[in-house]
Design an enzyme around this catalytic site. Structure first.
Site, PDB file in Angstrom:
ATOM      1  N   SER A  12     -29.538   0.168 -47.005  1.00  0.00           N
ATOM      2  CA  SER A  12     -29.133   1.173 -46.024  1.00  0.00           C
ATOM      3  C   SER A  12     -28.634   2.485 -46.620  1.00  0.00           C
ATOM      4  CB  SER A  12     -28.049   0.602 -45.098  1.00  0.00           C
ATOM      5  OG  SER A  12     -26.859   0.327 -45.808  1.00  0.00           O
ATOM      6  N   LYS A  15     -20.110   1.760 -39.327  1.00  0.00           N
ATOM      7  CA  LYS A  15     -20.211   2.775 -40.376  1.00  0.00           C
ATOM      8  C   LYS A  15     -19.642   4.115 -39.904  1.00  0.00           C
ATOM      9  CE  LYS A  15     -23.873   0.600 -43.005  1.00  0.00           C
ATOM     10  NZ  LYS A  15     -25.146   0.747 -43.730  1.00  0.00           N
TER      11      LYS A  15
END
Length: 341
Positions: A237, A282
């Site tokens: 990611s 996040k």
């Protein structure tokens, strides 16, 4: 009477300690994820004679662990904690070693794509070289289980050099059940050879093999050279943010503008940005780290894209971060270039 009360108190305390220990050490068939942190990339990535930057590019992480009674209970009430069934994280019969190996491969693949895209955009020499194939996983009940391990690098079969996984598959595809092949591998820096017989797959008897999952070991050769230290980071990611940091070190212009810039998203060799999981967590991690700009995968404008989820989370936590949608590395670069105006 006082002694009885003291004894009852001690018994209750002992029971409480035992229950607390059981709650801590008994693992449930779930994982719990929660916001991690934002980590600066400049100390991790070092381009030879690279240019310095005033701001920072950061990758964002999610903390994940196996659930126990307490973490499971807390995740049910804590915002931006998520409970995942174990089969949503681990493959069937996947060992800790295989899972770790798979995550590190995803990170290495992400690094290779990020380096390639950044160097190409910076018009710097970059080439891809195949160095054999790695074993990602081994199928239960197949012959390879007794001879091979995840992480072994195969460089030859029956004395024939192997550069990529399709070569191995084509070679084995011409064999029959019971035939034995000699596989040359590197394990922990040492070369060795093992003999493995071919057999039908338990779930697909018409298919013959030895029972290994393979990936090609690609080495990226660059000028100037680059070093990346991500031993404790797994998964793909951080691809977009890796690419931005590498490109920024390769170019004299500083695209950070003195800001703290985070984001997430996979990157492929064409520079396309892909979605990831846990975007809300996040966003929380980035906000906790005083990030100014956050790049989120736009998924070509999909209604429930990572970008839309990031917007919703930022609004919910009352963050003043600028959330920017991107479909490609070039989208992110163009946005940063626009800050000059």
């Amino acid at each position: 009477m006082k002694k009885k009360k003291n004894k009852a108190y001690l018994n209750a305390l002992l029971i409480g300690i035992v229950l607390a220990m059981l709650g801590t050490f008994i693992q449930l068939p779930y994982y719990v994820t929660k916001p991690g942190m934002a980590t600066e990339l400049e100390p991790i990535i070092d381009v030879e004679n690279g240019f310095q930057e005033e701001g920072e590019f950061l990758l964002t992480t999610i903390r994940m662990g196996k659930a126990n009674v307490f973490s499971y209970a807390w995740a049910n009430i804590a915002k931006y904690h998520e409970i995942l069934p174990i089969n949503h994280v681990r493959r069937e019969n996947e060992s800790d070693e295989e899972y770790s190996n798979r995550q590190m491969y995803y990170m290495e693949d992400s690094q290779e794509s990020a380096i390639t895209v950044a160097y190409r955009y910076a018009d710097k020499p970059v080439t891809l070289k195949n160095n054999g194939i790695y074993i990602m996983g081994i199928v239960e009940g197949m012959p390879a289980k007794n001879e091979l391990k995840p992480g072994d690098r195969i460089f030859a079969v029956d004395g024939i050099q192997i550069d990529e996984h399709t070569q191995f598959m084509d070679y084995v595809g011409d064999k029959k059940e019971g035939e034995v092949i000699e596989i040359s591998i590197v394990r922990n820096g040492e070369e060795k050879s093992v003999s493995v017989a071919l057999a039908p797959f338990p779930t697909n008897p018409d298919k013959i093999g030895i029972g290994i999952e393979l990936i090609t070991d690609i080495e990226v050769v660059t000028d100037p050279s680059i070093k990346i230290d991500t031993e404790k980071i797994g998964g793909p990611s951080a691809g977009l943010m890796f690419t931005l940091e590498i490109y920024n070190q390769l170019t004299e212009k500083d695209f950070t503008h003195g800001l703290r810039i985070a984001g997430t998203g996979t990157i492929n060799l064409e520079g396309q940005v892909g979605p990831i999981g846990g975007i809300g967590q996040k966003i929380v991690a980035a906000d906790n780290s005083d990030v100014d700009i956050f790049f989120a995968p736009n998924e070509n404008g999909a209604a429930n894209s990572d970008y839309q989820q990031a917007l919703a989370t930022a609004k919910d936590i009352k963050s003043d971060m600028k959330i920017v949608p991107v479909d490609t590395f070039e989208d992110a670069l163009n946005y940063l270039a626009s800050l000059d105006k």
